[in-house]
Design a protein around this motif. Structure first.
Motif, short mmCIF file in Angstrom:
data_model
loop_
_atom_site.label_atom_id
_atom_site.label_comp_id
_atom_site.label_asym_id
_atom_site.label_seq_id
_atom_site.Cartn_x
_atom_site.Cartn_y
_atom_site.Cartn_z
N ALA A 108 0.83 -1.20 0.00
CA ALA A 108 0.00 0.00 0.00
C ALA A 108 0.87 1.26 0.00
N PRO A 109 0.41 2.34 -0.64
CA PRO A 109 1.15 3.61 -0.58
C PRO A 109 1.35 4.04 0.87
N ARG A 110 2.55 4.46 1.20
CA ARG A 110 2.86 4.78 2.59
C ARG A 110 1.97 5.89 3.14
N ASP A 111 1.71 6.93 2.35
CA ASP A 111 0.88 8.03 2.86
C ASP A 111 -0.55 7.57 3.13
N ARG A 112 -1.08 6.70 2.27
CA ARG A 112 -2.45 6.20 2.49
C ARG A 112 -2.50 5.33 3.72
N LEU A 113 -1.48 4.51 3.91
CA LEU A 113 -1.44 3.65 5.09
C LEU A 113 -1.32 4.48 6.36
N ASP A 114 -0.50 5.51 6.31
CA ASP A 114 -0.36 6.40 7.48
C ASP A 114 -1.68 7.09 7.81
N ASP A 115 -2.42 7.48 6.79
CA ASP A 115 -3.73 8.11 7.02
C ASP A 115 -4.67 7.17 7.78
N LEU A 116 -4.70 5.91 7.35
CA LEU A 116 -5.59 4.95 8.01
C LEU A 116 -5.14 4.66 9.44
N LYS A 117 -3.84 4.60 9.65
CA LYS A 117 -3.34 4.39 11.01
C LYS A 117 -3.72 5.56 11.91
N ARG A 118 -3.61 6.77 11.37
CA ARG A 118 -3.96 7.95 12.15
C ARG A 118 -5.46 7.95 12.47
N GLU A 119 -6.28 7.55 11.51
CA GLU A 119 -7.71 7.46 11.78
C GLU A 119 -8.00 6.47 12.90
N ALA A 120 -7.35 5.31 12.82
CA ALA A 120 -7.54 4.31 13.88
C ALA A 120 -7.09 4.85 15.23
N GLN A 121 -5.99 5.58 15.23
CA GLN A 121 -5.45 6.11 16.48
C GLN A 121 -6.39 7.10 17.13
#
Length: 422
Positions: A108-121
């Motif tokens: 997965a694109p790193r920025d998209r993955l980081d976005d989803l992690k931030r949402e979960a957080q």
């Protein structure tokens, strides 16, 4: 040696072959089922409650419950990207443990993955550390006028919008929603900076989806169920030279359930379901939306004291003006003061001294008062009211607004003029 090898193979065969295992008398022992294959319990609730429950279940090792809840959530919200990420992780963990959320999404694109992690957080943090029940009064809502039935406070650091109901003048918590703000955060200063403004604003209108489609064509899909424009830039923003426009509350594209915490061009975006629910409480022309970095939560005694302080300061200003005590009246104005026409403090002092000198009496009343506050380096009180000014020479009525900021330890008026909204 050959007999020893034969004996070992026979033991292993008898142990691992189900048909060769001895039968026991009832009750039968539970057949071993891998943890991911056990029947799981679905956590029922809102999509946010379900995603948080699933993540909690993973953290606690209850994989079957996590799997069942995620599957049910994806039936309810098939476009929920964060739920798909958790689902992929659950499948991957059948083969090997993962170090963190999103470990299965190696391509997965790193920025998209980081976005989803931030949402979960941010969703999980809200669940684990909600505002304390004994301190649920926001310092941002000090005085609600009778006509303001609801108010919204956006906490950008927590990616939440809190809805309050006006109950006899007291902002009473109703619910809260996950929100998306600007890609580059907050404190908007110029057009196109992709930041969400901080300050006190008001809902000005409602743009339905058909209206948006007519104006923006295919681009209207970004706003989902519709948009509710806010009064950015407000009077103080204009005085400070902040530019830009089109800051709205709005939904999200129908092909996604929610967006990342920082993904808009400056607007505040909610899921379509949440935006529809919130919209029922929005009254264009009056509902305040206070955007802050972080909500300051107060207990009732502290909130009462803060409210009384603001009202007392406003009343002292009104009383000084009505009594024609020019020196005391002008002491309420700060060094950076300007009025709606751009007149500075020196010009204001000269004008008011001349006006008061020509009056023998004045009667000033303030009605439908509201006072909202921001915090931080430039903490501000925003007081709005219907002003009825009468004197021996003039009668005037207007909806007025004052912006107060602290100066040398005292709250001073930094802008005064006609209210554009609210």
């Amino acid at each position: 040696m050959p007999w020893a090898k034969f004996g070992l193979c026979l033991v292993l065969l008898l142990f691992f072959t189900p048909a060769a295992q001895p039968r026991l008398t009832p009750p039968w022992p539970q057949t071993h089922v891998p943890v991911f294959e056990q029947p799981g319990k679905v956590f029922a609730g809102s999509p946010e409650e379900m995603i948080v429950a699933a993540i909690d279940a993973v953290r606690q090792g209850r994989m079957a419950d996590a799997r069942a809840t995620i599957d049910a959530l994806l039936v309810k919200e098939p476009n929920y990207n964060l739920a798909h990420l958790v689902s992929a992780d659950l499948y991957a963990m059948r083969a090997a443990p993962l170090a963190s959320l999103g470990g299965a999404a190696v391509d997965a694109p790193r920025d998209r993955l980081d976005d989803l992690k931030r949402e979960a957080q941010v969703r999980l943090l809200h669940h684990l550390a909600p505002p304390p029940a004994e301190r649920m009064l926001p310092a941002q809502l000090l005085v609600l006028s009778p006509g303001q039935e609801h108010a919204v406070v956006v906490d950008s650091s927590a990616a939440r919008a809190y809805l309050f109901k006006n109950v006899d003048g007291v902002p009473t918590y109703v619910t809260d929603y996950y929100v998306t703000i600007g890609k580059l955060g907050t404190d908007k200063t110029r057009e196109g900076d992709q930041r969400t403004p901080l300050g006190v604003y008001f809902v000005t209108s409602h743009m339905t989806r058909p209206q948006l489609d007519k104006i923006y064509g295919e681009a209207a899909s970004l706003y989902g169920v519709g948009a509710w424009p806010l009064s950015y830039p407000n009077e103080l923003d204009r005085r400070e030279g902040r530019t830009g426009h089109g800051i709205w509350l709005h939904g999200v594209p129908y092909d996604t359930y929610s967006r990342a915490p920082q993904a808009s061009n400056g607007c505040v975006a909610l899921t379509n379901e949440d935006m529809t629910a919130l919209a029922r409480q929005l009254a264009p022309g009056s509902t305040p939306v206070v955007n802050v970095t972080r909500i300051e939560w107060l207990d009732r005694a502290s909130w009462d004291a803060r409210r009384a302080q603001a009202l007392a300061r406003l009343e002292a200003w009104r009383g000084a003006w009505e009594s024609l005590d020019t020196q005391r009246y002008l002491s309420f104005y700060g060094n950076r003061f300007t009025d709606q026409d751009g007149q500075n403090l020196a010009g204001w002092q000269k004008q008011k001294a001349a006006v008061n000198a020509g009056r023998s009496w004045t009667k000033i009343t303030l009605d439908k008062v509201s006072i909202f506050a921001t915090s931080g380096e430039n903490a501000t009180w925003v007081a709005t009211f219907d002003q009825d000014y009468r004197s021996d020479a003039l009668d005037n009525r207007m909806r007025k607004r004052l912006y107060w900021q602290e100066e040398n330890g005292a709250w001073k008026i930094q802008w005064e003029g006609r209210a554009r909204a609210g």
